[in-house]
Motif scaffolding. Structure first.
Motif, PDB file in Angstrom:
ATOM      1  N   PHE A  34     -43.826 -45.349  44.696  1.00 33.40           N
ATOM      2  CA  PHE A  34     -44.547 -45.650  45.915  1.00 33.40           C
ATOM      3  C   PHE A  34     -45.181 -44.138  46.555  1.00 33.40           C
ATOM      4  N   VAL A  35     -46.373 -43.966  46.362  1.00 32.73           N
ATOM      5  CA  VAL A  35     -46.946 -42.581  46.779  1.00 32.73           C
ATOM      6  C   VAL A  35     -47.009 -42.748  48.444  1.00 32.73           C
ATOM      7  N   LEU A  36     -46.478 -41.675  48.971  1.00 31.65           N
ATOM      8  CA  LEU A  36     -46.558 -41.657  50.492  1.00 31.65           C
ATOM      9  C   LEU A  36     -47.383 -40.423  50.754  1.00 31.65           C
ATOM     10  N   PRO A  37     -48.002 -40.474  51.994  1.00 30.40           N
ATOM     11  CA  PRO A  37     -48.730 -39.409  52.541  1.00 30.40           C
ATOM     12  C   PRO A  37     -47.963 -38.372  53.561  1.00 30.40           C
ATOM     13  N   GLN A  38     -48.331 -37.324  53.746  1.00 30.41           N
ATOM     14  CA  GLN A  38     -47.849 -36.146  54.529  1.00 30.41           C
ATOM     15  C   GLN A  38     -46.562 -35.855  53.993  1.00 30.41           C
ATOM     16  N   LEU A  39     -46.341 -35.494  52.842  1.00 25.22           N
ATOM     17  CA  LEU A  39     -45.250 -34.941  52.236  1.00 25.22           C
ATOM     18  C   LEU A  39     -45.313 -33.394  52.022  1.00 25.22           C
ATOM     19  N   SER A  40     -44.212 -32.762  52.038  1.00 20.50           N
ATOM     20  CA  SER A  40     -44.207 -31.541  51.554  1.00 20.50           C
ATOM     21  C   SER A  40     -44.400 -31.159  50.147  1.00 20.50           C
ATOM     22  N   PHE A  43     -43.349 -33.244  46.272  1.00 17.87           N
ATOM     23  CA  PHE A  43     -42.809 -34.424  46.374  1.00 17.87           C
ATOM     24  C   PHE A  43     -43.908 -35.162  46.352  1.00 17.87           C
ATOM     25  N   GLY A  45     -43.268 -39.275  46.553  1.00 13.34           N
ATOM     26  CA  GLY A  45     -43.473 -40.424  47.453  1.00 13.34           C
ATOM     27  C   GLY A  45     -41.837 -40.940  46.902  1.00 13.34           C
ATOM     28  N   VAL A  46     -41.543 -42.328  46.827  1.00 17.36           N
ATOM     29  CA  VAL A  46     -40.138 -42.807  46.717  1.00 17.36           C
ATOM     30  C   VAL A  46     -40.366 -43.667  45.544  1.00 17.36           C
ATOM     31  N   PRO A  55     -36.456 -40.215  46.887  1.00 21.67           N
ATOM     32  CA  PRO A  55     -37.546 -39.146  46.863  1.00 21.67           C
ATOM     33  C   PRO A  55     -37.810 -38.834  45.307  1.00 21.67           C
TER      34      PRO A  55
ATOM     35  N   LEU B  16     -51.609 -47.647  49.969  1.00 22.57           N
ATOM     36  CA  LEU B  16     -50.507 -47.598  50.978  1.00 22.57           C
ATOM     37  C   LEU B  16     -50.473 -48.892  51.637  1.00 22.57           C
ATOM     38  N   PHE B  59     -54.152 -39.958  56.594  1.00 24.36           N
ATOM     39  CA  PHE B  59     -53.223 -39.645  55.487  1.00 24.36           C
ATOM     40  C   PHE B  59     -53.510 -39.470  54.379  1.00 24.36           C
ATOM     41  N   LEU B 106     -37.821 -35.597  52.527  1.00 29.97           N
ATOM     42  CA  LEU B 106     -39.389 -36.099  52.579  1.00 29.97           C
ATOM     43  C   LEU B 106     -39.893 -35.923  54.044  1.00 29.97           C
ATOM     44  N   ASN B 108     -40.988 -34.219  57.455  1.00 30.22           N
ATOM     45  CA  ASN B 108     -41.638 -33.031  58.091  1.00 30.22           C
ATOM     46  C   ASN B 108     -41.985 -33.258  59.376  1.00 30.22           C
ATOM     47  N   TYR B 113     -45.024 -40.865  60.428  1.00 29.23           N
ATOM     48  CA  TYR B 113     -43.943 -42.127  60.409  1.00 29.23           C
ATOM     49  C   TYR B 113     -42.496 -41.500  60.337  1.00 29.23           C
TER      50      TYR B 113
END
Lengths: 136, 135
Positions: A34-40, A43, A45-46, A55, B16, B59, B106, B108, B113
């Motif tokens: 599951f791709v997630l936004p705003q990650l470092s 990475f 997603g989860v 992660p 998403l 996003f 994960l 930051n 969220y």
């Protein structure tokens, strides 16, 4: 010469990597990422493992085979909990007395703890904690 | 009687799935049926100008042809505001979702969220309207 009980050999693209077996929780096949936004960086997603989000790490060494479409995820224990790494192949486990310190004349990647000597040749041993530190 | 505090709305945005508290929402509108002001960053709703933020931009969701988009209008004591999303998946009881903190690796400070929800084998982002409004 270091001693560890067993190692797991995995394939990423054309490369082989080894991980200490006691650092590995599991290798799961075809798990949905599951791709997630705003990650470092590093990475994606989860993945769900036993109902909990874990992660997914896309460190460069694990990206050779097309990380988000890799057929397997290796789940490793870290100080932060489980972390998943995409891998293309899971070859085998190998016994412990086959590894050696990195030879002084070589400059290994930061994440490499040692070499493993086994039937498949000389394989770099991944230190997951060091690998994560490179992403920081 | 249905308690809105116990309901969650699930919206889609590209790949998403986003989870919102129903009690933070004033209404949900089809984007194509709203009176958009020049520039596209606001709509006129019952004689009021309502700013609308595109969550796809926030996003970093790639732009693709989206047939029907929706605007979530949020309550605000000063002025309602909106978020542009893709499809509305549905409204579900809050107890359907298992909530988890975002894993430590994960997190930051700039994230919009703080928690993830698991629902029927899917992972959703728990979106806080108040936090999104502050951006």
């Amino acid at each position: 010469v270091n001693v560890a009980s067993r190692f797991i050999l995995v394939g990423v693209g054309d490369e082989l990597l080894a991980l200490a077996a006691d650092q590995v929780e599991a290798v799961v096949e075809r798990a949905e990422i599951f791709v997630l936004p705003q990650l470092s960086p590093g990475f994606a997603g989860v993945v769900l493992y036993r109902g909990k989000p874990v992660p997914v790490c896309l460190a460069a060494v694990f990206q050779a085979g097309g990380a988000l479409t890799a057929p397997y995820l290796l789940l490793g224990h870290t100080a932060y909990g489980l972390v998943a790494f995409p891998v293309d192949r899971v070859l085998t486990t190998v016994g412990g007395e086959m590894w050696e310190e990195i030879e002084a004349r070589e400059i290994p990647p930061i994440w490499q703890a040692a070499w493993i000597r086994c039937q498949e040749g000389r394989v770099p041993l991944v230190d997951i904690e060091r690998l994560l530190a490179t992403l920081g | 009687m249905i308690d809105a505090d116990r309901l969650k709305l699930v919206a889609g945005l590209g790949p998403l799935r986003l989870l919102f508290d129903i009690d933070q929402l004033q209404e949900v509108c089809a984007a194509g049926e709203l009176a958009w002001l020049p520039g596209g960053g606001a709509v006129r709703l019952r004689e009021s100008e309502v700013p609308v933020h595109d969550l796809a931009v926030r996003f970093g969701v790639p732009v693709v042809a989206r047939s029907v988009r929706h605007v979530l209008i949020f309550h605000d004591p000063d002025r309602p505001w909106g978020l542009l999303v893709d499809d509305i998946v549905g409204v579900f009881p809050a107890e359907s979702f298992i909530l988890h903190e975002v894993p430590a690796l994960l997190r930051n400070p700039d994230q919009d969220y703080r928690r993830l929800a698991v629902y029927q084998g899917q992972v959703l982002l728990c979106c806080d309207g108040i936090r999104l409004a502050e951006q």
